[in-house]
Design an enzyme around this catalytic site. Structure first.
Site, mmCIF file in Angstrom:
data_model
loop_
_atom_site.group_PDB
_atom_site.id
_atom_site.type_symbol
_atom_site.label_atom_id
_atom_site.label_comp_id
_atom_site.label_asym_id
_atom_site.label_seq_id
_atom_site.Cartn_x
_atom_site.Cartn_y
_atom_site.Cartn_z
ATOM 1 N N TYR A 35 101.150 36.227 34.556
ATOM 2 C CA TYR A 35 101.895 35.427 33.659
ATOM 3 C C TYR A 35 101.673 34.155 34.026
ATOM 4 C CZ TYR A 35 106.461 33.652 32.598
ATOM 5 O OH TYR A 35 107.302 32.900 31.981
ATOM 6 N N PHE A 37 99.292 32.482 34.654
ATOM 7 C CA PHE A 37 97.784 32.149 33.849
ATOM 8 C C PHE A 37 98.235 31.882 32.405
ATOM 9 C CE2 PHE A 37 94.012 32.896 31.437
ATOM 10 C CZ PHE A 37 93.023 31.981 32.206
ATOM 11 N N ASP A 38 98.925 32.809 31.875
ATOM 12 C CA ASP A 38 99.289 32.732 30.451
ATOM 13 C C ASP A 38 100.164 31.398 30.371
ATOM 14 O OD1 ASP A 38 98.037 35.021 30.109
ATOM 15 O OD2 ASP A 38 99.935 36.318 29.925
ATOM 16 N N SER A 83 61.606 42.922 25.344
ATOM 17 C CA SER A 83 62.505 43.830 25.866
ATOM 18 C C SER A 83 61.602 44.485 27.017
ATOM 19 C CB SER A 83 62.665 45.052 24.766
ATOM 20 O OG SER A 83 61.354 45.646 24.229
ATOM 21 N N LEU A 84 61.965 45.551 27.643
ATOM 22 C CA LEU A 84 61.546 46.249 28.943
ATOM 23 C C LEU A 84 60.540 47.509 28.527
ATOM 24 C CD1 LEU A 84 64.191 46.084 31.292
ATOM 25 C CD2 LEU A 84 62.036 44.722 31.483
ATOM 26 N N GLU A 113 67.976 46.557 39.604
ATOM 27 C CA GLU A 113 69.299 46.435 39.093
ATOM 28 C C GLU A 113 69.567 47.473 38.184
ATOM 29 O OE1 GLU A 113 68.681 42.672 36.639
ATOM 30 O OE2 GLU A 113 67.560 41.614 38.313
ATOM 31 N N LYS A 115 70.474 49.248 34.820
ATOM 32 C CA LYS A 115 70.337 48.892 33.329
ATOM 33 C C LYS A 115 71.684 48.996 32.553
ATOM 34 C CE LYS A 115 66.949 49.565 29.715
ATOM 35 N NZ LYS A 115 67.840 49.630 28.779
ATOM 36 N N ASP A 117 74.284 49.364 29.668
ATOM 37 C CA ASP A 117 74.001 49.797 28.233
ATOM 38 C C ASP A 117 75.153 48.910 27.370
ATOM 39 O OD1 ASP A 117 73.185 51.566 26.208
ATOM 40 O OD2 ASP A 117 74.220 53.269 26.893
ATOM 41 N N ARG A 136 70.190 39.339 20.496
ATOM 42 C CA ARG A 136 68.463 39.449 20.635
ATOM 43 C C ARG A 136 67.993 39.303 19.283
ATOM 44 N NH1 ARG A 136 64.768 43.256 20.371
ATOM 45 N NH2 ARG A 136 63.191 42.905 21.986
ATOM 46 N N GLU A 181 73.788 41.296 29.118
ATOM 47 C CA GLU A 181 74.348 42.361 28.645
ATOM 48 C C GLU A 181 75.931 42.338 28.269
ATOM 49 O OE1 GLU A 181 71.634 44.175 27.573
ATOM 50 O OE2 GLU A 181 72.172 45.914 27.109
ATOM 51 N N TYR A 233 71.580 38.937 33.765
ATOM 52 C CA TYR A 233 70.467 39.308 34.261
ATOM 53 C C TYR A 233 69.279 38.652 34.420
ATOM 54 C CZ TYR A 233 69.277 41.444 29.832
ATOM 55 O OH TYR A 233 69.090 41.164 28.440
ATOM 56 N N LYS A 296 62.389 44.755 39.015
ATOM 57 C CA LYS A 296 61.467 43.531 38.710
ATOM 58 C C LYS A 296 60.899 43.057 39.746
ATOM 59 C CE LYS A 296 65.333 42.151 35.420
ATOM 60 N NZ LYS A 296 66.536 41.691 35.315
ATOM 61 N N LYS A 320 64.736 55.060 32.849
ATOM 62 C CA LYS A 320 65.621 55.586 32.199
ATOM 63 C C LYS A 320 66.207 56.951 32.646
ATOM 64 C CE LYS A 320 65.948 54.498 27.913
ATOM 65 N NZ LYS A 320 66.930 53.762 27.078
ATOM 66 N N CYS A 414 86.872 69.869 -0.507
ATOM 67 C CA CYS A 414 87.607 70.167 0.545
ATOM 68 C C CYS A 414 87.811 71.669 1.042
ATOM 69 C CB CYS A 414 89.257 69.531 0.646
ATOM 70 S SG CYS A 414 90.048 69.938 1.907
ATOM 71 N N CYS A 417 91.431 72.798 0.509
ATOM 72 C CA CYS A 417 92.145 73.066 -0.621
ATOM 73 C C CYS A 417 91.030 72.761 -2.211
ATOM 74 C CB CYS A 417 93.146 71.615 -0.649
ATOM 75 S SG CYS A 417 92.568 70.125 -0.862
ATOM 76 N N CYS A 432 89.525 63.765 1.623
ATOM 77 C CA CYS A 432 90.298 64.503 0.892
ATOM 78 C C CYS A 432 91.210 63.805 -0.090
ATOM 79 C CB CYS A 432 90.520 66.009 1.354
ATOM 80 S SG CYS A 432 91.504 66.848 0.186
ATOM 81 N N CYS A 438 97.230 69.465 0.363
ATOM 82 C CA CYS A 438 96.083 69.851 1.429
ATOM 83 C C CYS A 438 96.727 70.234 2.594
ATOM 84 C CB CYS A 438 95.135 68.795 1.405
ATOM 85 S SG CYS A 438 93.597 69.346 2.542
HETATM 86 S S1 IVH Z 1 65.826 42.340 32.252
HETATM 87 C C1 IVH Z 1 62.089 40.203 29.936
HETATM 88 N N1 IVH Z 1 67.690 43.471 33.192
HETATM 89 O O1 IVH Z 1 67.487 46.403 28.558
HETATM 90 C C2 IVH Z 1 62.925 41.283 30.284
HETATM 91 N N2 IVH Z 1 67.485 43.820 30.959
HETATM 92 O O2 IVH Z 1 64.376 46.561 26.842
HETATM 93 C C3 IVH Z 1 64.463 41.096 30.061
HETATM 94 N N3 IVH Z 1 69.226 45.412 30.017
HETATM 95 O O3 IVH Z 1 68.151 45.043 25.720
HETATM 96 C C4 IVH Z 1 65.278 42.158 30.297
HETATM 97 N N4 IVH Z 1 70.215 45.646 31.667
HETATM 98 O O4 IVH Z 1 69.346 43.927 27.585
HETATM 99 C C5 IVH Z 1 66.917 43.244 32.150
HETATM 100 N N5 IVH Z 1 69.342 44.441 34.493
HETATM 101 C C6 IVH Z 1 68.682 44.243 33.523
HETATM 102 C C7 IVH Z 1 69.234 44.855 32.099
HETATM 103 C C8 IVH Z 1 68.572 44.745 30.907
HETATM 104 C C9 IVH Z 1 70.058 46.027 30.538
HETATM 105 C C10 IVH Z 1 68.666 45.665 28.621
HETATM 106 C C11 IVH Z 1 68.204 44.484 27.779
HETATM 107 C C12 IVH Z 1 67.373 44.978 26.741
HETATM 108 C C13 IVH Z 1 66.860 46.177 27.503
HETATM 109 C C14 IVH Z 1 65.628 46.239 27.925
#
Ligand code: IVH
Length: 677
Positions: A35, A37-38, A83-84, A113, A115, A117, A136, A181, A233, A296, A320, A414, A417, A432, A438
């Site tokens: 509150y 804060f608001d 990407s990775l 770390e 990943k 989603d 991206r 992310e 990240y 990493k 994964k 449908c 009906c 429908c 219906c």
């Molecule tokens: S590092 C150059 N760290 O995974 C590498 N990516 O293909 C930079 N993601 O869409 C990525 N968690 O957004 C990294 N702890 C994490 C991550 C992460 C999720 C996502 C990233 C990308 C996909 C990698």
């Protein structure tokens, strides 16, 4: 207030708000109430309105949104958005580890770390200020979504320098980019879907899709309401002052970024495996979705030596998790018709065990998904249990396809009906259109009408509705109020008896007292959920004003977007709906807001109010608006200058104590209503 004073106050409030924001959203250790804060935020917004020239692009007021992005500009990435590469087994990781050790000399240290989603984002900072946020995209260029990103509370708009109030360590570079992310917690996702279900809208598939959709919304105020979150990240810059990745993340956290604590340094591959095993087992305990672990190489020096392939760094890899998948036979596709007429295709499966439960049905979402998967009756399909409760079909084992399997032809009529289905231009689902004829739509509308949050007739649940409909007693919601004419007949129905019939009729009678806002919600107008019905009822006051409102008048109402306005207009341009409302009016339902109209006057001029607690008749925002519209002032905390403490339930004990000590008069919402009557 003169401009100089306002400038100082704006600076002070902005600084305080960003600090509290950091404590709340990044450290999860708030030091003031929501509150308070608001109130500070409101004060800032007010000052900026009064002195628009003092509004800065990194003001915390930008977090509430309100700016519309007409078109998202394409921006070329300064650092390729790579990407990775993925791995799915520990053997894959052993190969990765070998490649790394071959590539660089000396000790290797990995950072593990989660990943996350969600959706990747790059945030650019200059002199400690957020200047640009980009998606991206295709890796070379993405969309600029700065306005929307500013509404994400975990994204700092200005950084905290180590020398001034920051927590020591390295100073941030003048120019750098940080990537991370954006995601939505499952709780937020479920809440949005609940609202959508109540409003009869199609549900969102999962938190990731929902995040992606939200980031590309044009109205940033709506983005702000979706409560996105963001984990960072990776840092990018010309001369970063660090030796390794781990250090960079820990420092970034001190500058104000949200870097989660689920990060571990690992000296051996076994340590990496241990991290993976823990999170594979415990991932469902997290409040957000993850789909694996990222490994990493920690040292920047070693990263540089290892370099990149065309698509991904050689010094990092994603592991994964296996999603819980089972394969089984698709026996039949059936189609469900919801109360708004939306068609949902359902896969009926040969029962299979998946993640501890037996799965017999899975969602197929809509025609496009069936087409994309090319799923056919008789196919062996893969079923997956993701974050969602209902399992879904993710693929087909083509090798096992029976030779006589026919391509699935989506229904055009449908299933209930026989009416020809329609599909709107931007709609994912077929509908429908036979809403008056219906059966599942009619029964669904009645169930919605009697449900707890609508008319709350608990003696008229789904089964009773089904029975009354089948026996011809009710054909629409208005017929419910004619049931008392058939008391004798009802009592003769098996299992009904005198007591249950009088209960039923009493419940129906009582519902005539249900306030207008819930009656409006009960009508089941598409896109008009509980919250929106409340707003419409409060602002437009009665059904006639809502029925007569033009699209412009409707969209001028808080939160009524074009889609909702159109849905209201469509609803009330249907003669049958008007007749229905007229009948309900005749039976005595509430079609007018009973709450006191919060009018404009100068009755409160010179008075200062503090509003605290939870109210039943008005929302806190309504009350504050009413104070100001009637010439009064709203303050955040009780002081000698406070004239009234407007108290609701569960208000902070400190405020109450202080008000009593200072002899400030304490009033409730009814007394306040009287004051401005
Ligand atoms: S590092 C150059 N760290 O995974 C590498 N990516 O293909 C930079 N993601 O869409 C990525 N968690 O957004 C990294 N702890 C994490 C991550 C992460 C999720 C996502 C990233 C990308 C996909 C990698």
């Amino acid at each position: 207030m003169i401009k100089d004073q306002a400038k100082k106050k704006i600076e002070q409030l902005s600084k305080e708000l960003e600090e509290h924001n950091y404590k709340y959203y990044v450290l999860a250790k708030p030091s003031i109430s929501d509150y308070d804060f608001d109130m500070k935020l409101e004060e800032l917004v007010k000052l900026e309105k009064e002195f628009p020239e003092l509004l800065l692009s990194d003001s915390p007021s930008q977090r509430v949104g309100g700016m519309i992005t007409k078109e998202f500009k394409a921006i070329k990435h300064e650092y390729a958005f790579l990407s990775l590469s993925n791995s799915y087994s520990k053997d894959d990781l052993k190969d990765f580890d070998e490649r790394v050790r071959k590539g660089v000399a000396g000790q290797i240290e990995y950072v593990c770390e989660l990943k996350y989603d969600g959706v990747a984002i790059g945030l650019k900072y200059e002199n400690g200020k957020l200047v640009q946020a980009v998606t991206r995209g295709d890796g070379e260029q993405g969309d600029e979504i700065t306005t929307n990103a500013k509404t994400i509370r975990a994204v700092p708009l200005r950084l905290s320098p180590p020398s001034k109030g920051g927590q020591g360590g390295f100073s941030f570079p003048d120019k750098f980019e940080i990537r991370g992310e954006v995601f939505m917690t499952r709780k937020t996702f479920d809440a949005i879907n609940k609202e959508k279900a109540e409003a009869g809208d199609a549900l969102l598939a999962n938190p990731r899709n929902s995040t992606a959709g939200t980031l590309k919304m044009q109205d940033s105020a709506e983005v702000a309401r979706r409560k996105l979150d963001c984990f960072m990240y990776m840092l990018y810059g010309k001369e970063l002052p660090f030796k390794n990745h781990y250090e960079s993340l820990k420092e970034a956290k001190k500058w104000g970024f949200k870097v989660p604590d689920y990060i571990s340094k690992c000296k051996t591959l076994d340590d990496v495996f241990e991290f993976i095993d823990i999170w594979d087992k415990d991932r469902h305990k997290l409040p957000f979705d993850i789909d694996g672990v990222v490994i990493k190489v920690n040292s920047y020096e070693q990263q540089k030596v290892l370099g990149f392939t065309a698509k991904s760094p050689r010094w990092a890899i994603a592991y994964k998790f296996k999603t819980e998948t089972a394969s089984t036979i698709l026996e039949e596709i059936t189609y469900q018709v919801g109360r708004t007429g939306a068609i949902t295709p359902v896969a009926n499966l040969k029962p299979v065990k998946l993640g501890g439960t037996t799965v017999k049905r899975a969602s197929l979402h809509n025609a496009d998904i069936i087409e994309k998967l090319d799923v056919r009756v008789g196919d062996t399909v893969y079923v997956e249990k993701g974050g969602e409760i209902i399992p879904k079909i993710v693929g087909v084992d083509l090798k096992k396809r029976p030779s006589n399997a026919h391509k699935t032809k989506y229904i055009s009529e449908c299933p209930e009906c026989g009416t020809e289905l329609v599909r709107g231009e931007d709609e994912a689902n077929h509908y429908c259109p036979n809403e008056w004829g219906c059966p599942p739509q009619i029964k669904g509308k009645m169930s919605h009408f009697t449900s707890r949050k609508a008319m709350n007739i608990d003696s008229l649940g789904e089964e009773t509705i089904e029975m009354l409909y089948e026996k011809g007693f009710v054909k629409n919601i208005a017929d419910i109020y004619e049931l008392k004419k058939y008391k004798e007949e009802l009592m003769n129905i098996e299992r009904m008896g005198e007591k249950s019939v009088s209960n039923l009729l009493a419940g129906i009678e009582e519902s005539k007292q249900v306030p207008f806002e819930r009656v409006l919600y009960a009508l089941g107008i598409r896109h008009v959920g509980e919250t929106l019905a409340k707003k419409l009822a409060r602002q437009l006051r009665d059904i006639d004003s809502i029925m007569d409102a033009t699209e412009e008048q409707l969209t001028a109402t808080n939160d009524v977007g074009g889609q909702v306005a159109k849905s209201l207009i469509d609803f009330f341009s249907e003669k049958k709906n008007i007749e229905l409302v007229q009948r309900l009016k005749k039976y005595g339902l509430q079609f007018e807001s009973q709450t006191t109209q919060l009018t404009q006057s100068t009755k409160l001029t010179g008075l200062t109010f503090v509003v605290s607690g939870v109210f039943t008749k008005f929302s806190r925002d309504d009350l504050k608006a009413a104070i100001e519209q009637n010439g009064g002032k709203v303050a955040g905390s009780v002081s000698g200058k406070t004239s009234y403490l407007l108290a609701g339930e569960n208000m902070g004990p400190e405020k109450l104590k202080k008000a009593e000590k200072l002899g400030v008069k304490i009033i409730d919402e009814n007394e306040f209503g009287e004051m401005i009557k």
